[in-house]
Write an enzyme that holds these catalytic residues in place. Structure first.
Site, PDB file in Angstrom:
ATOM      1  N   HIS A   1       0.849  -1.189   0.000  1.00 20.37           N
ATOM      2  CA  HIS A   1       0.000   0.000   0.000  1.00 20.37           C
ATOM      3  C   HIS A   1       0.890   1.248   0.000  1.00 20.37           C
ATOM      4  O   HIS A   1       1.973   1.232   0.589  1.00 20.37           O
ATOM      5  CB  HIS A   1      -0.906  -0.015   1.239  1.00 20.37           C
ATOM      6  CG  HIS A   1      -1.960   1.042   1.176  1.00 20.37           C
ATOM      7  ND1 HIS A   1      -1.707   2.350   1.510  1.00 20.37           N
ATOM      8  CD2 HIS A   1      -3.258   0.997   0.786  1.00 20.37           C
ATOM      9  CE1 HIS A   1      -2.811   3.054   1.335  1.00 20.37           C
ATOM     10  NE2 HIS A   1      -3.771   2.259   0.894  1.00 20.37           N
TER      11      HIS A   1
ATOM     12  N   GLU B   1      -4.101   2.213  -7.249  1.00 18.71           N
ATOM     13  CA  GLU B   1      -4.446   3.331  -6.375  1.00 18.71           C
ATOM     14  C   GLU B   1      -3.508   4.495  -6.676  1.00 18.71           C
ATOM     15  O   GLU B   1      -2.384   4.534  -6.136  1.00 18.71           O
ATOM     16  CB  GLU B   1      -4.282   2.946  -4.899  1.00 18.71           C
ATOM     17  CG  GLU B   1      -5.164   1.830  -4.432  1.00 18.71           C
ATOM     18  CD  GLU B   1      -5.399   1.888  -2.915  1.00 18.71           C
ATOM     19  OE1 GLU B   1      -6.558   1.994  -2.525  1.00 18.71           O
ATOM     20  OE2 GLU B   1      -4.434   1.837  -2.145  1.00 18.71           O
TER      21      GLU B   1
END
Ligand code: 13P
Length: 232
Positions: free
Chosen positions: A85, A151
């Site tokens: 992430h 993302e």
């Protein structure tokens, strides 16, 4: 085919809030909702029958690594784990090399990695999106199922979302490259400022197989509304 909805709860719920979250979610029993809580809540979500993912783990199986939790320790409780992430990459200095080790450990322990990739605003402005994505997906040792979450870093928690073509072009590129490099078909999720208002439009983009949701997933009822809007 239902779109996959992944809730990344990050470092938010306390114990009672997590109990309430799992308790509400289990009544719906929806396919294709994956909840990624803090490690301390994984066991209770698992006992509630929720499909659980971890948010990160350490790549070695066991040993003297105070404070760490390994994929080996998680493997009976989680089906998925978010890997790489952008908050891990930027706040905890995770390199593509460490991320590769984590992916390998996921495969070894039969956990499906949800690998997060995406460019910063500066990289986007300098037209480096595809170069960055290529860097993040190359030289992986793939030996099982993997899911990619695109993302864009500038999209996380900001309300700024690429236009439909922007999302579609990157998702299509990622799928094409996985086919070319690894000869596999993969699912690609979109993440970054997804909410109840925009979830349907984003999921109408054909190359979007689902959503990775941060802020809008903290309220379980909102997560359920998003799931219903997209899939029912
Ligand atoms: P937000 O949905 O809060 O923008 O966060 C996205 C994210 O980081 C999910 O992993």
């Amino acid at each position: 085919m239902n779109k996959i909805i992944v809730a990344n709860l990050k470092m938010n719920l306390n114990y009672n809030e997590a109990l309430n979250y799992g308790d509400i979610l289990r009544k719906y029993n929806y396919d294709n909702i994956i909840v990624c809580p803090s490690n301390i809540h994984i066991d209770l979500m698992h006992k509630y029958g929720v499909v659980v993912g971890a948010q990160d783990a350490y790549y070695l199986n066991k040993g003297a690594y105070t404070g760490e939790v390994s994929f080996y320790q998680l493997k009976d409780l989680v089906k998925y784990c978010i890997i790489g992430h952008s908050e891990r990459r930027t706040l905890f200095n995770e390199s593509n090399e460490i991320i590769k080790d984590k992916i390998a450990s996921c495969f070894f322990n039969k956990i499906i990695p949800i690998l997060c990739i995406g460019e910063t605003k500066e990289e986007y402005d300098n037209k480096k999106t595809f170069e960055i994505v290529e860097e993040q997906i190359k030289d992986l040792n793939i030996s099982g199922e993997i899911i990619i979450a695109y993302e864009p870093v500038y999209s996380i928690g900001t309300g700024i979302i690429p236009n439909d073509d922007g999302i579609d072009n990157v998702h299509t590129y990622i799928k094409k490259r996985f086919k070319e490099i690894y000869n596999i078909d993969i699912k690609v999720l979109y993440g970054g400022s997804v909410n109840l208002d925009n979830c349907k439009d984003i999921c109408n983009i054909e190359s979007v197989d689902g959503l990775l949701i941060g802020g809008a997933s903290i309220d379980v009822n909102n997560l359920i509304e998003i799931y219903k809007k997209v899939n029912l």
